[in-house]
Design a protein around this motif. Structure first.
Motif, PDB file in Angstrom:
ATOM      1  N   ASP A  44       0.843  -1.195   0.000  1.00  0.00           N
ATOM      2  CA  ASP A  44       0.000   0.000   0.000  1.00  0.00           C
ATOM      3  C   ASP A  44       0.883   1.252   0.000  1.00  0.00           C
ATOM      4  O   ASP A  44       1.666   1.454   0.929  1.00  0.00           O
ATOM      5  CB  ASP A  44      -0.899  -0.019   1.247  1.00  0.00           C
ATOM      6  N   ASP A  45       0.772   2.049  -1.034  1.00  0.00           N
ATOM      7  CA  ASP A  45       1.443   3.358  -1.092  1.00  0.00           C
ATOM      8  C   ASP A  45       2.972   3.274  -1.132  1.00  0.00           C
ATOM      9  O   ASP A  45       3.649   4.236  -0.749  1.00  0.00           O
ATOM     10  CB  ASP A  45       1.056   4.259   0.099  1.00  0.00           C
ATOM     11  N   SER A  89      -6.013   3.623  -4.134  1.00  0.00           N
ATOM     12  CA  SER A  89      -6.190   2.194  -3.862  1.00  0.00           C
ATOM     13  C   SER A  89      -7.431   1.539  -4.470  1.00  0.00           C
ATOM     14  O   SER A  89      -7.327   0.524  -5.180  1.00  0.00           O
ATOM     15  CB  SER A  89      -6.188   2.009  -2.341  1.00  0.00           C
ATOM     16  N   LYS A 120      -5.383  -5.922   3.434  1.00  0.00           N
ATOM     17  CA  LYS A 120      -6.210  -4.769   3.060  1.00  0.00           C
ATOM     18  C   LYS A 120      -7.181  -5.138   1.940  1.00  0.00           C
ATOM     19  O   LYS A 120      -6.792  -5.718   0.934  1.00  0.00           O
ATOM     20  CB  LYS A 120      -5.311  -3.626   2.591  1.00  0.00           C
ATOM     21  N   HIS A 144     -10.566  -2.838   0.944  1.00  0.00           N
ATOM     22  CA  HIS A 144     -10.869  -1.507   0.397  1.00  0.00           C
ATOM     23  C   HIS A 144     -11.664  -1.533  -0.902  1.00  0.00           C
ATOM     24  O   HIS A 144     -11.492  -0.666  -1.782  1.00  0.00           O
ATOM     25  CB  HIS A 144      -9.575  -0.689   0.206  1.00  0.00           C
ATOM     26  N   THR A 172      -9.166   0.675   5.135  1.00  0.00           N
ATOM     27  CA  THR A 172      -7.777   1.111   5.329  1.00  0.00           C
ATOM     28  C   THR A 172      -7.527   1.222   6.828  1.00  0.00           C
ATOM     29  O   THR A 172      -8.479   1.210   7.625  1.00  0.00           O
ATOM     30  CB  THR A 172      -7.578   2.519   4.724  1.00  0.00           C
ATOM     31  N   ASP A 224      -6.793   3.791   8.390  1.00  0.00           N
ATOM     32  CA  ASP A 224      -7.304   5.048   8.942  1.00  0.00           C
ATOM     33  C   ASP A 224      -8.823   5.178   8.863  1.00  0.00           C
ATOM     34  O   ASP A 224      -9.375   6.228   9.171  1.00  0.00           O
ATOM     35  CB  ASP A 224      -6.621   6.257   8.266  1.00  0.00           C
ATOM     36  N   ARG A 225      -9.489   4.097   8.442  1.00  0.00           N
ATOM     37  CA  ARG A 225     -10.951   4.147   8.357  1.00  0.00           C
ATOM     38  C   ARG A 225     -11.573   3.088   9.263  1.00  0.00           C
ATOM     39  O   ARG A 225     -11.096   1.954   9.299  1.00  0.00           O
ATOM     40  CB  ARG A 225     -11.412   3.881   6.909  1.00  0.00           C
ATOM     41  N   GLN A 240      -4.390  16.417   8.442  1.00  0.00           N
ATOM     42  CA  GLN A 240      -5.542  16.750   7.597  1.00  0.00           C
ATOM     43  C   GLN A 240      -6.623  15.702   7.835  1.00  0.00           C
ATOM     44  O   GLN A 240      -6.313  14.492   7.880  1.00  0.00           O
ATOM     45  CB  GLN A 240      -5.136  16.729   6.126  1.00  0.00           C
ATOM     46  N   HIS A 245      -9.057  13.045   9.309  1.00  0.00           N
ATOM     47  CA  HIS A 245      -8.757  12.105  10.394  1.00  0.00           C
ATOM     48  C   HIS A 245      -9.090  12.692  11.764  1.00  0.00           C
ATOM     49  O   HIS A 245      -8.256  12.642  12.700  1.00  0.00           O
ATOM     50  CB  HIS A 245      -7.272  11.701  10.358  1.00  0.00           C
ATOM     51  N   ILE A 298     -11.008   8.119  10.209  1.00  0.00           N
ATOM     52  CA  ILE A 298     -12.114   8.598   9.373  1.00  0.00           C
ATOM     53  C   ILE A 298     -13.316   7.713   9.701  1.00  0.00           C
ATOM     54  O   ILE A 298     -13.192   6.484   9.673  1.00  0.00           O
ATOM     55  CB  ILE A 298     -11.782   8.467   7.872  1.00  0.00           C
ATOM     56  N   HIS A 342       0.654   2.266   4.434  1.00  0.00           N
ATOM     57  CA  HIS A 342      -0.427   3.261   4.499  1.00  0.00           C
ATOM     58  C   HIS A 342      -0.453   3.930   5.878  1.00  0.00           C
ATOM     59  O   HIS A 342       0.015   3.356   6.848  1.00  0.00           O
ATOM     60  CB  HIS A 342      -1.768   2.548   4.235  1.00  0.00           C
ATOM     61  N   ASN A 381      -0.475   1.940  -5.563  1.00  0.00           N
ATOM     62  CA  ASN A 381      -0.322   3.289  -6.130  1.00  0.00           C
ATOM     63  C   ASN A 381       1.011   3.833  -5.633  1.00  0.00           C
ATOM     64  O   ASN A 381       1.660   3.225  -4.786  1.00  0.00           O
ATOM     65  CB  ASN A 381      -1.485   4.221  -5.714  1.00  0.00           C
ATOM     66  N   ASP A 440       0.320  11.945   4.631  1.00  0.00           N
ATOM     67  CA  ASP A 440      -1.001  11.584   4.088  1.00  0.00           C
ATOM     68  C   ASP A 440      -2.086  11.793   5.144  1.00  0.00           C
ATOM     69  O   ASP A 440      -3.051  11.048   5.208  1.00  0.00           O
ATOM     70  CB  ASP A 440      -1.000  10.141   3.575  1.00  0.00           C
ATOM     71  N   LYS A 466       1.356   9.411  -5.206  1.00  0.00           N
ATOM     72  CA  LYS A 466      -0.029   8.998  -4.979  1.00  0.00           C
ATOM     73  C   LYS A 466      -0.959  10.140  -5.393  1.00  0.00           C
ATOM     74  O   LYS A 466      -0.612  11.307  -5.187  1.00  0.00           O
ATOM     75  CB  LYS A 466      -0.201   8.686  -3.488  1.00  0.00           C
ATOM     76  N   TYR A 467      -2.089   9.816  -5.941  1.00  0.00           N
ATOM     77  CA  TYR A 467      -3.127  10.758  -6.381  1.00  0.00           C
ATOM     78  C   TYR A 467      -2.857  11.366  -7.772  1.00  0.00           C
ATOM     79  O   TYR A 467      -3.730  11.946  -8.385  1.00  0.00           O
ATOM     80  CB  TYR A 467      -3.332  11.930  -5.398  1.00  0.00           C
TER      81      TYR A 467
END
Ligand code: NG6
Ligand code: CA
Length: 509
Positions: free
Chosen positions: A37-38, A77, A130, A132, A166, A168-169, A216, A218, A229, A275, A328, A334, A357-358
């Motif tokens: 991841d990432d 992802s 993971k 997702h 993820t 963070d979720r 940012q 979270h 999140i 991640h 990705n 992040d 990423k992105y």
């Protein structure tokens, strides 16, 4: 079209494979996809990193093929995994953007998947780590306290042990075959992405309860002192400990391998590393000198080492094809204050490429990739242009399955690239950034990025998204860093690539 090169394939029942008769007697090697991841192109020492050392990944590369021009379909992802597992470009399907932790299942049971393909060849199939890609029928309707359905069993996986989304979720729990692991029925779980639960402190109001502060977003639920999140309540005994996620995933992956050592298996192993939130085990904390992001890389490397050691111990290393890649490109900050920028030093997670990423720029989708199958490919490096969209059809070719008409519509048999025999690769690949700007790149490195009015830079992550209201043309072979837009000096090439893209969007080439 890739062709099976008989010389490298140790099939015993070649006739059955070539005639497409594959239901009864499975043929071909075990297959493991380790999907990081990432992790960026430049994050491994075998790809040039010097500030961090990844010996297990390097050893995989030394004993296999290291690809320098391999791409995901997307620079985040969910769509990237969708493309890998279905062989359909995610931009063809609504709702394949970054999924919430309570998203409904994005791949529906009637859709053909990589796991279905292996099952039809007689393989046992597993997914560990993971996910997702959503669970249950519709967003927010999952029965987290019973059986979550539909789930991975409905899209071809015999076994699954997954994180719903993820790290963070929410929900911050592992789900094994549709059931939350270690759930105490007297302490049920509640999950919401709409409203907080009464009595649950929120990260935005209680920074004093946090071990890591967000940079940012979270700022919703607090789980293990880490802001996340989404909102959740209950399920205390089932909550993962972030420090142990890599171990849990690695152990379950090795259990799966060991349990199925006597039959052909396919394992999709999605690591949580690297991640956010990056909370590595104490074995790694502080060890990279680069803060949690670097430590998570060491943790990832250890996972690779443990899986490979298990294969060797079980005598499966010669008959297991391992594909290691990432979903990705890299990101530094992040959304958590984990000192990733401050401690990055000279390390360049994106290698020589622009973006991350992105992004629509190269580093968004050009990811590390290594393929090892015993000693067959030892010491090779391939610069062939490859897209993960082709993994499904290529592996189908490897195991002798004919992909049903209409299934995996964008996936092509490029087994020759995966085995290192085709050194040029695909004519074109198509890529997508976070806001669905599409790009096309050809095997000579010419790359066209469609115009987009979306932002050029993501403010918080500082990531360049590669968007511009004008079309962009680069040659990534001559200058890896996409700096000078060549669209005015070479309008013919831009037109050619643009029309390739238009044709691909309409159907397939
Ligand atoms: C973003 C998150 C980021 C990460 C990403 C998905 C914020 C501010 N940022 O929205 O932290 O979770 O989604 O990453 O919430 S991915 O690798 O799973 O696509
Ligand atoms: Ca990712």
């Amino acid at each position: 079209m890739g062709k099976i090169r008989l010389a490298v394939l140790p099939f015993t029942g070649m006739a059955a494979v070539l005639s497409g008769c594959s239901d009864s007697q499975p043929q071909g090697p075990n297959v493991i996809i380790i999907y990081a991841d990432d992790i960026g192109y430049g994050d491994f020492s075998c790809n040039g990193a010097t500030a961090v050392s990844t010996p297990n990944v390097d050893s995989l590369a030394e004993n296999g093929i290291r690809f320098t021009n391999s791409h995901t379909t997307s620079s985040v992802s969910t769509p990237s995994r969708y493309g890998l597992l279905t062989g359909q470009y995610p931009w063809r399907k609504e709702g394949t953007g970054i999924a919430a932790g309570d998203a409904g299942m994005i791949i529906r049971p009637d859709q053909y998947t990589l796991a279905d393909m292996f099952k039809s060849a007689g393989y046992v199939t597993g997914a560990v780590g993971k996910w997702h890609l959503g669970l249950g029928d519709k967003a927010g309707t999952q029965d987290w306290n019973g059986v979550v359905t539909p789930a991975l069993a409905d899209i071809g996986f015999d076994y699954s042990y997954i994180m719903a989304a993820t790290g963070d979720r929410v929900p911050c729990v592992f789900i094994e075959n549709g059931r939350v692991v270690n759930l105490d029925p007297s302490d049920p779980i509640q999950v919401s992405y709409r409203k907080p639960f009464e009595g649950e402190p929120l990260a935005k109001d209680h920074p004093e309860l946090l071990r890591i502060l967000p940079s940012q977003g979270h700022d919703q639920a607090i789980v293990n002192g880490i802001p996340r999140i989404g909102y959740m309540k209950g399920g205390k005994a089932a909550l993962w400990k972030d420090e142990n996620i890599a171990d849990s995933i690695t152990v379950k992956a090795i259990d799966f391998i060991s349990e199925h050592r006597d039959e052909p298996f396919f394992l999709y192993l999605g690591t949580n590393d690297i991640h956010v939130p990056r909370v590595p085990h104490e074995r790694f904390a502080g060890k990279s000198g680069m803060g949690p992001r670097g430590d998570a890389l060491l943790s990832f490397d250890e996972t690779v080492g443990r899986v490979m050691a298990a294969l060797e111990r079980l005598g499966l290393d010669d008959n297991t094809l391992v594909i290691l890649s990432s979903d990705n490109g890299p990101v530094v900050d992040d959304g958590y204050q984990d000192q990733a920028w401050e401690l990055l030093g000279d390390h360049r997670p994106w290698g020589d490429f622009r973006g991350g990423k992105y992004s629509a720029f190269e580093a968004g989708t050009r990811v590390p990739m290594i393929v090892r199958w015993g000693d067959r490919f030892r010491g090779k490096v391939s610069d062939a242009l490859f897209s993960h969209i082709d993994i499904l059809a290529s592996l189908a070719s490897l195991v002798g399955v004919e992909v049903p008409e209409g299934a995996a519509p964008d996936s092509r048999d490029e087994l020759d690239i995966l085995t290192g025999e085709d050194s040029r690769g695909r004519d074109y690949i198509i890529e997508q950034n976070v806001n669905s700007t599409l790009s096309v790149m050809d095997s000579e490195g010419w790359k066209y990025i469609s115009p987009s009015d979306a932002p050029a830079i993501e403010f918080y992550t500082k990531m360049e998204l590669g968007n511009s209201p004008q079309g962009q043309l680069y040659n990534v072979s001559s200058s890896r860093y996409e700096k000078a837009n060549l669209i005015l000096s070479n309008p013919e090439k831009a037109e050619e690539l643009k029309s390739v893209l238009e044709r691909e969007v309409k159907g397939s080439l």
